[in-house]
Motif scaffolding. Sequence first.
Motif, mmCIF file in Angstrom:
data_model
loop_
_atom_site.group_PDB
_atom_site.id
_atom_site.type_symbol
_atom_site.label_atom_id
_atom_site.label_comp_id
_atom_site.label_asym_id
_atom_site.label_seq_id
_atom_site.Cartn_x
_atom_site.Cartn_y
_atom_site.Cartn_z
ATOM 1 N N ILE A 285 0.838 -1.201 0.000
ATOM 2 C CA ILE A 285 0.000 0.000 0.000
ATOM 3 C C ILE A 285 0.872 1.250 0.000
ATOM 4 C CG2 ILE A 285 -1.708 1.315 1.310
ATOM 5 C CD1 ILE A 285 -2.766 -1.359 2.364
ATOM 6 N N PHE A 286 1.908 1.216 0.820
ATOM 7 C CA PHE A 286 2.790 2.381 0.916
ATOM 8 C C PHE A 286 3.664 2.523 -0.335
ATOM 9 C CE2 PHE A 286 1.746 0.966 5.194
ATOM 10 C CZ PHE A 286 1.246 2.147 5.731
ATOM 11 N N LEU A 287 3.997 1.390 -0.957
ATOM 12 C CA LEU A 287 4.757 1.456 -2.202
ATOM 13 C C LEU A 287 3.902 2.025 -3.338
ATOM 14 C CD1 LEU A 287 6.658 -1.970 -2.081
ATOM 15 C CD2 LEU A 287 7.541 0.310 -1.520
ATOM 16 N N ALA A 288 2.583 1.846 -3.228
ATOM 17 C CA ALA A 288 1.682 2.356 -4.266
ATOM 18 C C ALA A 288 1.375 3.837 -4.091
ATOM 19 C CB ALA A 288 0.373 1.565 -4.258
ATOM 20 N N LEU A 289 1.675 4.399 -2.923
ATOM 21 C CA LEU A 289 1.308 5.787 -2.649
ATOM 22 C C LEU A 289 1.923 6.799 -3.625
ATOM 23 C CD1 LEU A 289 1.157 6.067 1.249
ATOM 24 C CD2 LEU A 289 -0.700 6.411 -0.394
ATOM 25 N N PRO A 290 3.207 6.651 -4.043
ATOM 26 C CA PRO A 290 3.718 7.621 -5.032
ATOM 27 C C PRO A 290 2.910 7.628 -6.326
ATOM 28 C CG PRO A 290 5.546 6.460 -4.000
ATOM 29 C CD PRO A 290 4.290 5.771 -3.550
ATOM 30 N N VAL A 291 2.499 6.444 -6.780
ATOM 31 C CA VAL A 291 1.713 6.357 -8.013
ATOM 32 C C VAL A 291 0.328 6.965 -7.797
ATOM 33 C CG1 VAL A 291 0.783 4.818 -9.775
ATOM 34 C CG2 VAL A 291 2.944 4.265 -8.641
ATOM 35 N N VAL A 292 -0.289 6.643 -6.666
ATOM 36 C CA VAL A 292 -1.624 7.150 -6.370
ATOM 37 C C VAL A 292 -1.602 8.665 -6.188
ATOM 38 C CG1 VAL A 292 -3.494 7.110 -4.673
ATOM 39 C CG2 VAL A 292 -2.398 4.972 -5.371
ATOM 40 N N THR A 293 -0.611 9.160 -5.458
ATOM 41 C CA THR A 293 -0.508 10.605 -5.222
ATOM 42 C C THR A 293 -0.330 11.363 -6.527
ATOM 43 O OG1 THR A 293 0.491 10.161 -3.063
ATOM 44 C CG2 THR A 293 0.733 12.390 -3.945
ATOM 45 N N PHE A 294 0.401 10.763 -7.465
ATOM 46 C CA PHE A 294 0.612 11.395 -8.773
ATOM 47 C C PHE A 294 -0.728 11.715 -9.430
ATOM 48 C CE2 PHE A 294 1.639 11.312 -13.345
ATOM 49 C CZ PHE A 294 2.677 12.233 -13.363
ATOM 50 N N ALA A 295 -1.727 10.860 -9.206
ATOM 51 C CA ALA A 295 -3.040 11.073 -9.810
ATOM 52 C C ALA A 295 -3.771 12.255 -9.184
ATOM 53 C CB ALA A 295 -3.891 9.807 -9.679
ATOM 54 N N PHE A 296 -3.425 12.632 -7.948
ATOM 55 C CA PHE A 296 -4.099 13.730 -7.260
ATOM 56 C C PHE A 296 -3.424 15.080 -7.503
ATOM 57 C CE2 PHE A 296 -5.807 10.175 -4.868
ATOM 58 C CZ PHE A 296 -7.098 10.585 -4.567
ATOM 59 N N LEU A 297 -2.227 15.066 -8.052
ATOM 60 C CA LEU A 297 -1.531 16.328 -8.280
ATOM 61 C C LEU A 297 -2.326 17.191 -9.258
ATOM 62 C CD1 LEU A 297 2.149 15.024 -8.603
ATOM 63 C CD2 LEU A 297 1.027 15.975 -6.584
ATOM 64 N N GLY A 298 -2.422 18.440 -8.971
ATOM 65 C CA GLY A 298 -3.205 19.364 -9.790
ATOM 66 C C GLY A 298 -4.239 20.117 -8.984
ATOM 67 N N THR A 299 -4.574 19.616 -7.797
ATOM 68 C CA THR A 299 -5.559 20.297 -6.962
ATOM 69 C C THR A 299 -5.043 21.651 -6.477
ATOM 70 O OG1 THR A 299 -4.718 19.053 -5.055
ATOM 71 C CG2 THR A 299 -6.654 18.186 -6.149
ATOM 72 N N GLU A 300 -3.716 21.816 -6.453
ATOM 73 C CA GLU A 300 -3.157 23.094 -6.004
ATOM 74 C C GLU A 300 -3.497 24.241 -6.947
ATOM 75 O OE1 GLU A 300 -0.522 21.090 -8.772
ATOM 76 O OE2 GLU A 300 -1.283 20.408 -6.829
ATOM 77 N N ALA A 301 -3.958 23.917 -8.160
ATOM 78 C CA ALA A 301 -4.344 24.972 -9.114
ATOM 79 C C ALA A 301 -5.508 25.801 -8.586
ATOM 80 C CB ALA A 301 -4.715 24.355 -10.462
ATOM 81 N N LEU A 302 -6.223 25.263 -7.595
ATOM 82 C CA LEU A 302 -7.331 25.995 -6.987
ATOM 83 C C LEU A 302 -6.886 27.381 -6.527
ATOM 84 C CD1 LEU A 302 -10.178 26.135 -5.570
ATOM 85 C CD2 LEU A 302 -9.062 25.100 -3.586
ATOM 86 N N SER A 303 -5.701 27.463 -5.929
ATOM 87 C CA SER A 303 -5.257 28.737 -5.361
ATOM 88 C C SER A 303 -4.956 29.782 -6.423
ATOM 89 C CB SER A 303 -4.009 28.512 -4.497
ATOM 90 O OG SER A 303 -2.875 28.234 -5.294
ATOM 91 N N VAL A 304 -4.556 29.344 -7.610
ATOM 92 C CA VAL A 304 -4.167 30.282 -8.660
ATOM 93 C C VAL A 304 -5.388 31.000 -9.231
ATOM 94 C CG1 VAL A 304 -2.889 30.532 -10.830
ATOM 95 C CG2 VAL A 304 -2.208 28.797 -9.171
ATOM 96 N N THR A 305 -6.573 30.395 -9.107
ATOM 97 C CA THR A 305 -7.784 31.015 -9.640
ATOM 98 C C THR A 305 -8.274 32.173 -8.785
ATOM 99 O OG1 THR A 305 -9.285 29.540 -8.424
ATOM 100 C CG2 THR A 305 -8.508 28.791 -10.586
ATOM 101 N N ALA A 306 -7.779 32.293 -7.545
ATOM 102 C CA ALA A 306 -8.315 33.291 -6.617
ATOM 103 C C ALA A 306 -8.161 34.707 -7.137
ATOM 104 C CB ALA A 306 -7.627 33.151 -5.255
ATOM 105 N N ALA A 307 -7.034 34.982 -7.827
ATOM 106 C CA ALA A 307 -6.789 36.336 -8.319
ATOM 107 C C ALA A 307 -7.751 36.735 -9.433
ATOM 108 C CB ALA A 307 -5.343 36.459 -8.813
ATOM 109 N N GLU A 308 -8.452 35.750 -10.015
ATOM 110 C CA GLU A 308 -9.379 36.046 -11.106
ATOM 111 C C GLU A 308 -10.800 35.607 -10.784
ATOM 112 O OE1 GLU A 308 -6.990 35.643 -15.153
ATOM 113 O OE2 GLU A 308 -6.272 34.212 -13.660
ATOM 114 N N SER A 309 -11.033 35.333 -9.503
ATOM 115 C CA SER A 309 -12.377 34.991 -9.054
ATOM 116 C C SER A 309 -13.195 36.256 -8.856
ATOM 117 C CB SER A 309 -12.305 34.221 -7.725
ATOM 118 O OG SER A 309 -13.575 34.178 -7.095
#
Length: 462
Positions: free
Chosen positions: A207-231
Amino acid sequence: MAAPVTSRQGGQELHRDLSSRQIGMIAIGGAIGTGLFLGSGLAVSIAGPAVILAYVIAAAVTLILAYALAEMVVRHPEAGGFGAITQRYLGHGPGFVQRWLYWASQVTNIGSEVVAAGLYLRFWHPELPLWIPVIGFSVIMLAVNAASVRLFGRAEYWFAMIKVATIVAFIAIGLVTIFFGLPGHGATGFDGLTGNGGFAPNGYTAIFLALPVVTFAFLGTEALSVTAAESRNPAKDIPRAARRMVIRLALFYIVAMLIVVTIVPWQEVAQGGTINESPFVKVFSQAGLPAAATVMNFVVLTAVLSAMNTNLYVTARMSHSLAQDGYAPRWFGVVSPNGAPRRSLILSAIGLALAALASIFTPDSAFPFLVGLALFSALGTWFLIFVSHLAFRRRHRDEASPIKLAGAPYTTIIGMLFVAGVTIGTAFTKQFSEVWKAGVPFVIVLSLVYLYVRRRRDQSGS
């Protein structure tokens, strides 16, 4: 801690033209891509059905990140998103390194995405030279981003909507298959979770060995913060987008993967990597959906274009923010009359071309290095976001906010430890073996560049 040096003269302000629903779709669209539709097979091959637990863990940390980001950007809805916040609370050096590191990683991703989009188009037209769709999609996505942010928001909304609709349909068909069965197929029940070597056929450490692969799929959520300046209304839109992300990520990732490993033997899921082998195609085919592979190819194509669209948006805003703070040529800080940072977009276009060329002509040497750089910088970005949140909370501990991360600072520390563990875990994952080799030297180079730029600024008195 140094306050950010910014410039807000005429022609440098971004326009607040993103609606609440567009921000919500950009946020969820940034987290859903080919990592789920195609790459999930790799994670299953490592952990078997127990990969569900890896998705639960990664989803929980991603939600911590989303709330930490929302809490900070509601107070600081400025250009540069998390990069500007890091500079505000951790200083100029970390802000400089983080933003350029993230810019480089996302430009790399854009190059890989445009090549992938070309390959997916060739699913229907195998005789088509790859360079034609690569150039075509590049021109289209650059045009969308060079137009008003409102057009970008609309395009991304519908890109994300296709992905969301596909996952909802997948979950609905999957639940019917599990509990009631389909014509010609009885109800599968939940025997698939334990009937092929057990729930954790490769042991629970997998399970822990799979975490890097799984986490890679979640990357991109940080883009939420970049939209604030144009909200249009960041105090209202950002918290709402973060809360919606909580529900949708938990539903889409965890329930979708539970359905996959329940209906399809995990050994078959582990073979995923192409359209025809996608676990989503296998479930749709079993449901009797005509041309399941063709439908999924269209969905994956839109997923890649969505990611490319968002990454162009983020990279342009990052370089625009750096220009405003004096860490990139001021020329890139100017926006067009419609509010789009077109000059900053030129930088992303150059990087896109270089990354695309590397992926086409030197995939066995240069491209693994670039992918390693992308993952390292994304994980580094998450880590600095959590560190920034600790500093943020120390300064604003008792102040009212429309959204707060529950359990902070302990939940924030949990997020930091998770990111550190995943980064270390990449050394034990064959697919991400280049992460450290690429990331560490690049961070050193950026740090030296920052010291040089800072010295020049101090000498000039700016």
